[in-house]
Design a protein around this motif. Structure first.
Motif, PDB file in Angstrom:
ATOM      1  N   VAL A 321       0.703  -1.184   0.008  1.00  7.97           N
ATOM      2  CA  VAL A 321       0.006  -0.057  -0.184  1.00  7.97           C
ATOM      3  C   VAL A 321       0.585   1.382  -0.111  1.00  7.97           C
ATOM      4  N   GLU A 322       1.857   1.376   0.802  1.00  7.47           N
ATOM      5  CA  GLU A 322       2.781   2.526   0.813  1.00  7.47           C
ATOM      6  C   GLU A 322       3.884   2.527  -0.322  1.00  7.47           C
ATOM      7  N   ASP A 323       4.202   1.494  -0.859  1.00  6.33           N
ATOM      8  CA  ASP A 323       4.997   1.342  -2.223  1.00  6.33           C
ATOM      9  C   ASP A 323       4.264   0.575  -3.012  1.00  6.33           C
ATOM     10  N   PRO A 324       3.353   1.014  -3.843  1.00  6.22           N
ATOM     11  CA  PRO A 324       2.716   0.117  -4.783  1.00  6.22           C
ATOM     12  C   PRO A 324       3.681  -0.563  -5.726  1.00  6.22           C
ATOM     13  N   GLY A 325       4.546   0.080  -6.493  1.00  5.72           N
ATOM     14  CA  GLY A 325       5.170  -0.246  -7.409  1.00  5.72           C
ATOM     15  C   GLY A 325       4.510  -1.068  -8.583  1.00  5.72           C
ATOM     16  N   GLU A 326       4.908  -2.063  -9.125  1.00  8.12           N
ATOM     17  CA  GLU A 326       4.096  -2.764 -10.367  1.00  8.12           C
ATOM     18  C   GLU A 326       3.131  -3.712  -9.824  1.00  8.12           C
ATOM     19  N   SER A 327       2.898  -3.923  -8.589  1.00  6.99           N
ATOM     20  CA  SER A 327       2.149  -5.063  -7.879  1.00  6.99           C
ATOM     21  C   SER A 327       1.400  -4.080  -6.730  1.00  6.99           C
TER      22      SER A 327
END
Length: 504
Positions: A321-327
């Motif tokens: 949630v804090e660092d979504p990125g690609e997923s």
């Protein structure tokens, strides 16, 4: 004043004289314009003054009452028809405190459970519930504006307690869903008022007694199923410390196991925690000495490791949630980014709290595992990180943080880390009119989690058992300082059938 409007469109559509489709929570027109939608679907009323009104003489109508006056004119008194009753007014105030536009910092439903959305339709049936909700909305309004305890709040809280006593004295209403809900609502009121000391409020204990008196702690209907989803946490956490909450293992399972989240990580975590009171009771009455203690330690360790796995799962979800990125983290309910973060962060914080309680209990059971101390320090640092990141959701949206901070104070053995946890806990406690934390009071309350606290020796551990625990068979032959338990040595040297059966 203008007549009662028949339309139920939102304020923006009415102001622009446009047709409103009244879609909740945001109508289509407001959603397209990206503005706040207020008042959609709400019926508006005309408020009338009840004083005399001087009008020209005319034939009286059935809804008007005429009275002769000295000056020859008729005084027509209007009979003001109240479009609602007291229960409806209380329900409207409760809905206003839960609407989506209300910030997470003060949103009652978000902080205390979705069962509150089902309460308005049950008002007017039970005096205890009506007065409890009245006390809740009054206390919430004053708390949200000034965080001060007002005379009006205390008066309504006192009235609600009186109504609850009357309902409990009636065998017909004592075990009803509405009475149980009233107890749950009063827990929220007490949370905002703040206890005069760190003792129990009595409401969680009262809820447990109502459930126990019914001979069944399981929910009776859909409403109770949602209600117990929120009530089980307070009863379970207080049940660890309050000896008056003496549910047996079956009753704990009925209370905690809920089909709404039976297979979810949070449901499994609370189910594991509900087994702890029974383990502590069996340790206190253990007739098998060291052999029985080792089996109980292993049983407690199993619950701890299962809960730690759930805790790690929530940690991964919070990272997504804090660092979504690609997923990015899945969002099946379509929550806003802020709500999704607060939701995931809360579950991670609660799982840390449960793990810290279990860690403390394992140490209190004299489990010889040096990794417990390291794990407690790691979890304490994690709850400190949550305490810092949850500042934006205080007070209601971060009310759970204090439990984790206090558990960290008791579980860690690093003095500097303990001081840091204490300072954060003191800061968070100021949100709810809590007294300054006294470590001696906290230590005394946590003695309920130590099954050997009532023993005769100074440190609470029977001398004979302590000597047996550090029997040479448990130590490596080359070192007298090693204190790790080796089950292989026990299998080779012990003739106890219980230990051999446990190892198998």
């Amino acid at each position: 004043m203008p007549g009662v409007p028949s339309g139920r469109g939102c304020d923006n559509c009415r102001k622009s004289k446009k047709k409103c489709d009244e879609v909740k929570p945001v109508c289509t027109r407001c959603a397209r314009r990206g503005i706040e939608c207020v008042g959609a679907g709400e019926k508006r009323y005309k408020f009338m003054e009840e004083g005399p009104t001087i009008v020209k003489k005319r034939s009286p109508k059935r809804h008007l009452t005429t009275t002769p006056s000295p000056d020859g004119k008729d005084v027509i008194r209007r009979v003001a028809v109240n479009p609602t009753n007291n229960a409806m007014l209380i329900g409207q105030a409760l809905v206003a405190a839960m609407k989506p536009q209300t910030s997470l910092r003060y949103n009652l439903m978000w902080a205390y459970g979705g069962y509150l959305t089902l309460v308005p339709r049950r008002l007017g049936l039970n005096e205890a519930l009506d007065t409890a909700v009245d006390a809740l909305v009054t206390t919430h309004a004053s708390f949200s504006s000034c965080k001060e305890v007002t005379i009006r709040s205390l008066t309504k809280y006192s009235k609600a307690l009186g109504a609850l006593r009357r309902r409990l004295d009636d065998p017909i209403t004592a075990s009803s869903s509405e009475t149980l809900c009233a107890v749950t609502v009063l827990l929220l009121v007490q949370h905002m008022l703040g206890p005069s000391d760190l003792q129990f409020t009595g409401h969680a204990e009262g809820a447990a007694k109502i459930l126990k008196a019914r001979k069944n702690c399981a929910p009776r209907d859909a409403f109770e199923r949602v209600l117990l989803l929120s009530l089980r946490g307070p009863v379970l956490f207080e049940g660890l410390f309050n000896p008056n909450i003496n549910l047996d293992p079956v009753e704990w399972k009925e209370l905690v196991q809920n089909e709404l989240d039976a297979h979810s990580p949070e449901g499994e975590m609370l189910l594991y925690l509900s087994q702890v009171p029974d383990i502590l009771d069996r340790v206190k009455s253990n007739p098998d000495g060291l052999a029985g203690l080792l089996i109980l330690q292993a049983e407690m360790k199993s619950l701890y490791f299962k809960t730690r796995n759930i805790c790690d799962l929530f940690r991964l979800e919070l990272n997504q949630v804090e660092d979504p990125g690609e997923s990015p983290h899945p969002n099946p309910f379509g929550l806003s980014p802020t709500m999704l973060h607060a939701h995931t962060q809360r579950f991670y914080g609660i799982s840390i709290t449960v793990c810290l309680y279990m860690n403390y209990i394992l140490v209190a059971m004299r489990t010889t595992d040096p990794e417990l101390s390291k794990d407690a320090s790691y979890l304490a640092l994690e709850i400190l990180s949550i305490a810092e990141n949850a500042l934006q959701y205080r007070p209601f949206g971060a009310a759970y943080v204090t439990l984790g901070l206090v558990a960290g104070v008791m579980a860690v053995d690093n003095p500097a880390l303990r001081i840091l946890l204490e300072s954060w806990a003191q800061d968070y406690w100021e949100d709810f009119n809590m007294p300054s934390m006294e470590i001696s009071v906290i230590v005394e309350s946590f003695r309920h989690l130590d099954p050997f606290s009532s023993a005769d020796t100074p440190d609470g551990w029977p001398e004979a058992e302590e000597a047996a625990l550090y029997h040479p068979l448990l130590l490596k032959e080359e070192s007298e300082e090693a204190a790790l338990y080796d089950p292989v040595l026990w299998k080779e040297e012990s003739e106890s059938p219980q230990i051999l059966d446990f190892i198998k």
